[in-house]
Design a protein around this motif. Sequence first.
Motif, PDB file in Angstrom:
ATOM      1  N   UNK A   7       0.969  -1.159   0.015  1.00 28.57           N
ATOM      2  CA  UNK A   7       0.002  -0.080  -0.069  1.00 28.57           C
ATOM      3  C   UNK A   7       0.954   1.336   0.206  1.00 28.57           C
ATOM      4  N   UNK A   8       1.961   1.234   0.970  1.00 31.49           N
ATOM      5  CA  UNK A   8       2.834   2.385   0.921  1.00 31.49           C
ATOM      6  C   UNK A   8       3.629   2.625  -0.425  1.00 31.49           C
ATOM      7  N   UNK A   9       3.930   1.642  -0.932  1.00 25.73           N
ATOM      8  CA  UNK A   9       4.679   1.622  -2.127  1.00 25.73           C
ATOM      9  C   UNK A   9       3.956   2.305  -3.384  1.00 25.73           C
ATOM     10  N   UNK A  10       2.518   1.630  -3.354  1.00 31.23           N
ATOM     11  CA  UNK A  10       1.574   2.255  -4.211  1.00 31.23           C
ATOM     12  C   UNK A  10       1.428   3.838  -4.272  1.00 31.23           C
ATOM     13  N   UNK A  27      -6.154  -6.102   5.503  1.00 32.34           N
ATOM     14  CA  UNK A  27      -7.428  -5.750   5.148  1.00 32.34           C
ATOM     15  C   UNK A  27      -7.915  -4.181   5.528  1.00 32.34           C
ATOM     16  N   UNK A  28      -7.428  -4.161   6.837  1.00 33.29           N
ATOM     17  CA  UNK A  28      -7.708  -2.846   7.550  1.00 33.29           C
ATOM     18  C   UNK A  28      -6.439  -1.949   7.370  1.00 33.29           C
ATOM     19  N   UNK A  29      -6.407  -0.803   6.877  1.00 31.68           N
ATOM     20  CA  UNK A  29      -5.149  -0.038   6.753  1.00 31.68           C
ATOM     21  C   UNK A  29      -5.409   1.406   7.502  1.00 31.68           C
ATOM     22  N   UNK A  58      -8.459  -0.847  -3.991  1.00 35.77           N
ATOM     23  CA  UNK A  58      -9.901  -0.538  -3.282  1.00 35.77           C
ATOM     24  C   UNK A  58     -11.050  -1.344  -4.204  1.00 35.77           C
ATOM     25  N   UNK A  59     -10.983  -1.301  -5.432  1.00 34.54           N
ATOM     26  CA  UNK A  59     -12.127  -1.735  -6.349  1.00 34.54           C
ATOM     27  C   UNK A  59     -12.124  -3.270  -6.144  1.00 34.54           C
ATOM     28  N   UNK A  64     -10.070  -3.316   2.319  1.00 40.55           N
ATOM     29  CA  UNK A  64     -11.335  -3.582   2.887  1.00 40.55           C
ATOM     30  C   UNK A  64     -11.479  -2.144   3.447  1.00 40.55           C
ATOM     31  N   UNK A  65     -10.625  -1.659   4.457  1.00 42.33           N
ATOM     32  CA  UNK A  65     -11.004  -0.281   5.060  1.00 42.33           C
ATOM     33  C   UNK A  65      -9.542   0.510   4.986  1.00 42.33           C
ATOM     34  N   UNK A  66      -9.667   1.670   4.899  1.00 41.51           N
ATOM     35  CA  UNK A  66      -8.403   2.499   4.976  1.00 41.51           C
ATOM     36  C   UNK A  66      -8.768   3.916   5.645  1.00 41.51           C
TER      37      UNK A  66
END
Length: 82
Positions: A7-10, A27-29, A58-59, A64-66
């Motif tokens: 997620x961080x890299x993206x 799933x939860x970040x 996300x799509x 699941x949650x951010x």
Amino acid sequence: MISPQQVEATIKEKLPNAQVKVVGDGEHFEAVIVSADFEGKTRVKQHQMVYATLNEAMASEAIHALSLKTYTPNAWQAVSQV
């Protein structure tokens, strides 16, 4: 499942000047992003910018949650001195 590092890299790929810290369980970040690109933008617009970087994850429901906390460099400096 996606890792916090992915997620961080993206986010960093699409907002290359940002400082990014992500924690989560797959799933939860929770993410803290500091970027000069946020200057002059509302908090909503800042969050939209970050969500746009993660649109695919996300799509596909890989995320699941951010929870986001976004800051300009000046705002981050003020917050981190408290």
